[in-house]
Motif scaffolding. Structure first.
Motif, short mmCIF file in Angstrom:
data_model
loop_
_atom_site.label_atom_id
_atom_site.label_comp_id
_atom_site.label_asym_id
_atom_site.label_seq_id
_atom_site.Cartn_x
_atom_site.Cartn_y
_atom_site.Cartn_z
N LEU A 37 0.83 -1.21 0.00
CA LEU A 37 0.00 0.00 0.00
C LEU A 37 0.86 1.26 0.00
N VAL A 38 1.80 1.35 0.92
CA VAL A 38 2.64 2.54 0.99
C VAL A 38 3.46 2.68 -0.30
N ALA A 39 3.99 1.56 -0.79
CA ALA A 39 4.78 1.60 -2.02
C ALA A 39 3.96 2.10 -3.20
N SER A 40 2.71 1.66 -3.27
CA SER A 40 1.84 2.06 -4.38
C SER A 40 1.55 3.55 -4.33
N TYR A 41 1.20 4.06 -3.16
CA TYR A 41 0.92 5.49 -3.04
C TYR A 41 2.19 6.31 -3.27
N ASN A 42 3.31 5.78 -2.83
CA ASN A 42 4.57 6.47 -3.04
C ASN A 42 4.88 6.60 -4.53
N ARG A 43 4.59 5.55 -5.28
CA ARG A 43 4.83 5.57 -6.73
C ARG A 43 3.92 6.60 -7.40
N GLY A 44 2.66 6.66 -6.99
CA GLY A 44 1.77 7.67 -7.55
C GLY A 44 2.23 9.08 -7.24
N MET A 45 2.76 9.27 -6.04
CA MET A 45 3.28 10.59 -5.66
C MET A 45 4.50 10.96 -6.48
N LYS A 46 5.36 9.96 -6.76
CA LYS A 46 6.53 10.20 -7.61
C LYS A 46 6.09 10.65 -8.99
N LEU A 47 5.11 9.96 -9.56
CA LEU A 47 4.60 10.30 -10.89
C LEU A 47 4.06 11.72 -10.93
N LEU A 48 3.20 12.06 -9.99
CA LEU A 48 2.54 13.36 -10.04
C LEU A 48 3.46 14.50 -9.59
#
Length: 392
Positions: free
Chosen positions: A92-103
């Motif tokens: 979960l944290v990794a997924s949200y972290n990846r989305g934050m990196k993208l945006l």
């Protein structure tokens, strides 16, 4: 079945003390045969949880991970934020972290609080539908007096308007309030109770009355809240260049848009009342970390997603959360670890609730994009196998 002697949970005169908590832990061990070793190990001062819990015995520890930086361009939240997520779900944290990196690379998330209101919804019954209609007309004419009664009970809350819904010989009144930095369910209950006392004293002919008719839909997702707002109505939106989607997410805007259309169709077939991917994941993790009323997740997790491939190939994506119920003051927000998590975001205390709402919505957007891209790119199951400790 033979009646059994009831063994009540122990209470002491100083009930919010370490001695009282220890006595209850000892009692529950004897009553159940279990021997809890960790519940009683915590940093909480028992006196500090009065008003938050009864029959206190200890605390359950939930792992907290940090995702970020989340770049937000809001009206209340501006800049970079490191977001605490309390969860036991690997990936979960990794997924949200990846989305934050993208945006972050795309220029950040723009957030807007579109509306703000909390409800209590009493019902009034009469001898006929015509009498109910006449009452509704009187309520409209008497609004200023009703508002004066409601507002007198609170420093933070203000009665904004009263919506009316009729059925049979009943009128349902949906009192809409702004509630400052509190979530506001208790505030609205007290204010509406005072207002209804005044109504009942000044209007003849009411045959039945109930302070809450379930039209406020506490702790339940509902179409009325999706249309009319409960808590904060917040939109988070971002535009992702095509090359960035390929570089970070290993997919294209066209593929993601097709998956979004398919998801909308599947949701229609299943009868869901919103078309988000998994906004409950990130919102729940933020709620647990920051001391929100977790049961409000039932309303707060509804997400209305819109996506579009723009001329030139960039991908526009937004989520509107129509019933986000959050607080930065009161309730569980003042407990030590929860307060620290709010302080990490600069969101503890008065004047911070809209800032916090924007950060929650921006976080939800990052999670929606990350999961959607993982499914399209074929990374979803593999990520859970590597990070989620799945078992065959």
């Amino acid at each position: 079945m033979m009646a059994r002697t009831r063994r009540p949970i122990p209470r002491l005169e100083d009930d919010y003390s370490r001695a009282a908590a220890a006595k209850r832990l000892e009692f529950i061990g004897e009553a159940t045969g279990a021997r809890p070793e960790h519940i009683g190990r915590h940093c909480l001062d028992p006196a500090a949880v009065a008003g938050n819990v009864e029959n206190f015995v200890g605390a359950v520890q939930v792992p907290v991970g940090i995702a970020g930086p989340l770049l937000v361009d809001g009206e209340h939240a501006r800049g970079e934020f490191y977001v605490p997520l309390a969860t036991t779900e690997g990936t979960l944290v990794a997924s949200y972290n990846r989305g934050m990196k993208l945006l972050h690379a795309a220029g950040g998330v723009q957030t807007t609080v579109m509306d703000d209101r909390m409800q209590r919804a009493p019902a009034f019954g009469f001898d006929s539908a015509r009498e109910a209609r006449a009452f509704g007309q009187w309520v409209t004419a008497s609004f200023d007096d009703i508002r004066q009664q409601a507002d007198a009970t609170t420093r933070a809350g203000r009665l904004h308007d009263i919506e009316q819904f009729s059925a049979s010989r009943f009128i349902f009144l949906r009192f809409n309030y702004t509630t400052g930095d509190a979530a506001g369910q208790n505030l609205t209950g007290k204010a509406t109770s005072r207002a209804c006392d005044w109504i009942l004293a000044h209007y003849r002919g009411v045959r039945r009355f109930c302070l809450e008719s379930n039209l406020a839909t506490d702790k339940k997702s509902s179409q009325v809240n999706i249309l009319h707002t409960r808590g904060k109505r917040v939109t988070a939106e971002a535009t992702i260049p095509a090359e960035l989607a390929r570089e970070v997410m290993r997919t294209t805007p066209e593929q993601m848009f097709l998956a979004r259309q398919l998801s909308n169709l599947g949701g229609l077939l299943s009868g869901v009342n919103n078309n988000g991917n998994h906004s409950a994941n990130g919102i729940a993790a933020m709620f647990v970390a920051t001391g929100q009323d977790v049961a409000n997740l039932a309303e707060s997790s509804a997400g209305l997603v819109y996506a579009e491939v723009l001329p030139g190939g960039a991908y526009y994506y937004s989520i509107t959360i129509p019933a986000l119920i959050v607080a930065t003051y009161g309730g569980g927000t003042g407990l030590p670890t929860q307060r620290e998590c709010l302080e990490l975001l600069g969101c503890y205390g008065s004047g911070k609730v809209r800032k916090f709402a924007e950060i929650v919505a921006a976080t939800a957007l990052c999670g929606e994009l990350s999961l959607g891209a993982a499914v399209v790119a074929g990374d979803w199951v593999g990520a859970h196998e590597r990070l989620g400790r799945n078992r065959p």
